[in-house]
Write a protein that holds these residues in place. Structure first.
Motif, PDB file in Angstrom:
ATOM      1  N   LYS A  87       1.482   7.966   0.234  1.00 52.74           N
ATOM      2  CA  LYS A  87       1.862   8.092   1.642  1.00 52.74           C
ATOM      3  C   LYS A  87       3.224   8.766   1.729  1.00 52.74           C
ATOM      4  O   LYS A  87       4.100   8.505   0.909  1.00 52.74           O
ATOM      5  CB  LYS A  87       1.983   6.697   2.288  1.00 52.74           C
ATOM      6  CG  LYS A  87       0.669   6.002   2.570  1.00 52.74           C
ATOM      7  CD  LYS A  87       0.928   4.661   3.241  1.00 52.74           C
ATOM      8  CE  LYS A  87      -0.356   3.855   3.367  1.00 52.74           C
ATOM      9  NZ  LYS A  87      -1.332   4.436   4.297  1.00 52.74           N
ATOM     10  N   ASN A 120      -1.496  -1.457  -4.421  1.00 46.57           N
ATOM     11  CA  ASN A 120      -1.927  -0.060  -4.554  1.00 46.57           C
ATOM     12  C   ASN A 120      -0.734   0.823  -4.900  1.00 46.57           C
ATOM     13  O   ASN A 120       0.075   1.140  -4.031  1.00 46.57           O
ATOM     14  CB  ASN A 120      -2.575   0.398  -3.236  1.00 46.57           C
ATOM     15  CG  ASN A 120      -3.228   1.769  -3.346  1.00 46.57           C
ATOM     16  OD1 ASN A 120      -3.576   2.227  -4.443  1.00 46.57           O
ATOM     17  ND2 ASN A 120      -3.396   2.432  -2.215  1.00 46.57           N
ATOM     18  N   ASP A 176      -5.739   6.336  -0.967  1.00 45.36           N
ATOM     19  CA  ASP A 176      -5.146   5.588   0.146  1.00 45.36           C
ATOM     20  C   ASP A 176      -6.214   4.873   0.985  1.00 45.36           C
ATOM     21  O   ASP A 176      -5.888   4.054   1.839  1.00 45.36           O
ATOM     22  CB  ASP A 176      -4.308   6.527   1.015  1.00 45.36           C
ATOM     23  CG  ASP A 176      -3.312   5.792   1.885  1.00 45.36           C
ATOM     24  OD1 ASP A 176      -3.149   4.572   1.691  1.00 45.36           O
ATOM     25  OD2 ASP A 176      -2.693   6.440   2.751  1.00 45.36           O
ATOM     26  N   ALA A 177      -7.480   5.182   0.730  1.00 45.09           N
ATOM     27  CA  ALA A 177      -8.551   4.422   1.398  1.00 45.09           C
ATOM     28  C   ALA A 177      -8.965   3.307   0.449  1.00 45.09           C
ATOM     29  O   ALA A 177     -10.105   3.247  -0.034  1.00 45.09           O
ATOM     30  CB  ALA A 177      -9.718   5.336   1.743  1.00 45.09           C
ATOM     31  N   GLU A 178      -7.987   2.425   0.131  1.00 40.84           N
ATOM     32  CA  GLU A 178      -8.168   1.394  -0.887  1.00 40.84           C
ATOM     33  C   GLU A 178      -8.702   0.087  -0.329  1.00 40.84           C
ATOM     34  O   GLU A 178      -9.355  -0.683  -1.037  1.00 40.84           O
ATOM     35  CB  GLU A 178      -6.838   1.143  -1.621  1.00 40.84           C
ATOM     36  CG  GLU A 178      -5.859   0.182  -0.930  1.00 40.84           C
ATOM     37  CD  GLU A 178      -5.371   0.643   0.439  1.00 40.84           C
ATOM     38  OE1 GLU A 178      -5.436   1.859   0.719  1.00 40.84           O
ATOM     39  OE2 GLU A 178      -4.946  -0.218   1.249  1.00 40.84           O
ATOM     40  N   ASP A 212       0.835  -1.193   0.000  1.00 39.79           N
ATOM     41  CA  ASP A 212       0.000   0.000   0.000  1.00 39.79           C
ATOM     42  C   ASP A 212       0.874   1.249   0.000  1.00 39.79           C
ATOM     43  O   ASP A 212       1.347   1.694   1.040  1.00 39.79           O
ATOM     44  CB  ASP A 212      -0.934  -0.001   1.217  1.00 39.79           C
ATOM     45  CG  ASP A 212      -1.858   1.214   1.227  1.00 39.79           C
ATOM     46  OD1 ASP A 212      -1.946   1.901   0.179  1.00 39.79           O
ATOM     47  OD2 ASP A 212      -2.495   1.467   2.271  1.00 39.79           O
TER      48      ASP A 212
HETATM   49 MN    MN Z   1      -4.123   2.878   2.194  1.00 37.29          MN
END
Ligand code: MN
Ligand code: BES
Ligand code: ZN
Length: 544
Positions: free
Chosen positions: A318, A361, A388-390, A311
């Motif tokens: 991030k 991701n 990022d809200a995967e 991620d």
């Molecule tokens: Mn994430």
């Protein structure tokens, strides 16, 4: 765009060499081993040898407590003291492990205390071949706890280190060294110590109940260790296709069904969540279905795991400091694979299906952009405000798909939110559910299994923040209560009438600090034991 050049990838993973464990009738003094482990409690007037340590204490002339005190030991939990064995012992070393406060007269040691003590001892014995454990074993539950703790504590991940590779090869297990590993000069870490190879449990009964307890403990520990291995494998060696292959291998070995849906079939099926998350990566997403069936089963549980093999955050990248451990973002899927495998190996009379929602991701020219709208497998549209809200996006598709089979219970497991880590810390997972009794039940089962968890609410007012001006829902809402918002999002994809729970293991899945008890640094295998406990309960009847 080249990924890790194929010729430098570790093709054959050298995964955990399994520690052997036996119930032995030998005495602590007579057994040939590298060390004898005894327990020591924290008494009011200093350390007190625990039941099981009698023969060893006698060999010290009844002075084991005094010797330990002179060495500065107290018997506190997690304390490990190594001392030279006295004459009369075949083993050269005694390892005294702290059990904490001396129980009241008539009380036994609590199972988690035994598990952790056995784990600390096994960890301290890394590099040794054989150890005898002479800890207090009263009932079969104690034997199970010591076996489980010792096997979990013995775990070592040496796939990429000289010592481990050499040790594994020397064991004749056919493990291959990583490129450049064999014959290379000693590394800065001095090479790794191999896991303790053999454990003999002394002093316990060896009847049917105890044997069964040990067998179950061994399966549990091996499956937790399988999850740890998968979590610890870096993302350049474990991508969604590799994870699916690992699942197929486990299915073949332990007799459960594995079906893989590849990216073409996902596109045909309209899995917008999995595809949307995976489309920025060079390695395509997968949905894997696992199935353990039993002819006597009356209940079916569906387990759904978040399997983001890395991620990065995607276009909502991030920052440094937040992505170094994000290989662990497939811990939920690892827990589900291990739990289904354990259910199959224990032949539990319950049907368990597992769903692994696998994707990587990554940001790239083909990645989903913040502001994009995805059409999910359920038909709902989602505005992706933050890439990022995967996790909730891949889980949504898997939850919808799993719901089609109308399981009696559905549980998802995910390293879903940083907010849950802020709320509960690094050792406790959050439990949310659409049924309070179910949530409470899972909390109790987790506690008994030795996993820390806490029930969390699903406040309906937080749904408002996820309203989108153009789609059915947005993939994020208010920042406050972010872990609960994520749970509310998932609930939108749970089929009518299905009793569902969500475990957010973002805190305990990966241990970035030092090891403790039976918990190593790195992947922990969080939730595996809780999921198996849930499956065992469902095998006995209703969960709510
Ligand atoms: Mn994430
Ligand atoms: N995988 C992370 C959550 C996570 C954080 C796991 C820390 C383990 C340790 C997840 O995909 C994520 O990035 N969540 C975001 C959601 C936010 C953008 C709404 C988060 O928690 O910041
Ligand atoms: Zn994530």
């Amino acid at each position: 765009m080249p990924r890790t050049p194929p010729e430098t990838r570790t093709r054959e993973w050298i995964l955990t060499t399994v520690t052997a464990l036996t119930l032995s009738s030998s005495s602590a003094t007579g057994l040939r081993a590298d060390a004898v482990v005894v327990g020591v409690a924290k008494g009011p007037k200093g350390p007190v040898p625990a039941p099981g340590a009698e023969a060893v204490d006698e060999a010290y002339g009844g002075k084991l407590g005094a010797v330990l005190e002179a060495l500065g030991a107290s018997g506190g939990e997690g304390e490990v003291t190594k001392l030279p064995a006295p004459d009369g012992l075949k083993a050269p070393v005694v390892v005294a492990v702290g059990l904490g406060a001396l129980p009241e007269k008539g009380d036994a040691y609590d199972t988690e205390t035994l598990r952790r003590a056995a784990g600390s001892a096994a960890r301290a014995l890394a590099g040794a071949k054989k150890a005898a454990f002479a800890l207090p074993l009263d009932v079969a539950d104690d034997t199970a706890a010591v076996a489980e703790g010792a096997l979990l504590g013995a775990y070592a991940f040496n796939t990429y280190r000289d010592g481990g590779a050499d040790a594994a090869a020397a064991d004749g297990k056919g493990a291959k060294a990583t490129k450049g590993g064999k014959g290379a000069k000693a590394r800065a870490n001095g090479g790794a110590k191999a896991a303790l190879a053999e454990i003999a449990l002394l002093g316990g009964k060896r009847d049917k109940a105890h044997r069964a307890a040990v067998e179950r403990a061994a399966v549990l520990a091996e499956e937790v260790n399988r999850a740890r291995d998968l979590i610890n494998l870096p993302s350049n060696d474990l991508d969604p296709t590799g994870f699916a292959a690992a699942a197929q291998q486990a299915g073949k070995e332990h007799g459960f069904k594995v079906a893989v849906t590849d990216e073409k079939a996902l596109a045909k099926g309209g899995y917008g969540g999995l595809l949307g998350v995976g489309q920025g990566s060079q390695t395509p997403p997968r949905l894997v279905r696992l199935e353990h069936r039993h002819p006597k089963a009356t209940q079916t549980i569906a387990l759904v795991g978040k399997g983001i093999t890395y991620d990065s955050g995607g276009i909502s990248l991030k920052p440094a400091g937040h992505n170094e451990t994000m290989k662990c973002d497939m811990s939920g899927a690892a827990a589900v694979l291990s739990a289904v495998s354990a259910a199959a190996r224990l032949n539990l009379p319950v049907n368990v299906t597992g769903w692994l929602a696998l994707a990587e991701n990554m940001p790239s020219g083909s990645a989903t952009r913040p502001g994009d709208v995805l059409r999910m497998y359920s038909g709902k549209t989602v505005e992706v405000l933050n890439t990022d809200a995967e996790g909730r996006l891949v889980l949504a598709d898997a939850l919808t798909k799993a719901s089609e089979e109308k399981p009696d219970y559905m549980i998802d497991v995910a390293t879903l939110t940083g907010a849950m880590v802020l709320a509960l810390g690094n050792r406790t997972f959050g439990i949310m559910a659409n049924d309070d009794a179910f949530r409470t039940r899972i909390h109790m089962l987790a506690e008994a299994a030795g996993e820390q968890s806490w029930p969390m609410p699903m406040p309906p007012e937080l749904k408002k923040g996820m309203e989108s001006p153009i789609a059915d829902i947005a993939n994020m809402g208010e920042r406050m209560g972010g872990g609960l918002v994520a749970g509310l999002f998932l609930e939108e994809f749970v089929g009518e009438g299905i009793t569902w729970a969500h475990l957010d293991i973002a805190g305990p899945a990966f241990n970035s600090s030092g090891p403790f008890g039976y918990t190593p640094k790195g992947g922990t295998g969080s939730a595996v034991r809780t999921l198996v406990a849930i499956a065992e309960e469902a095998a006995h009847g209703d969960l709510v």
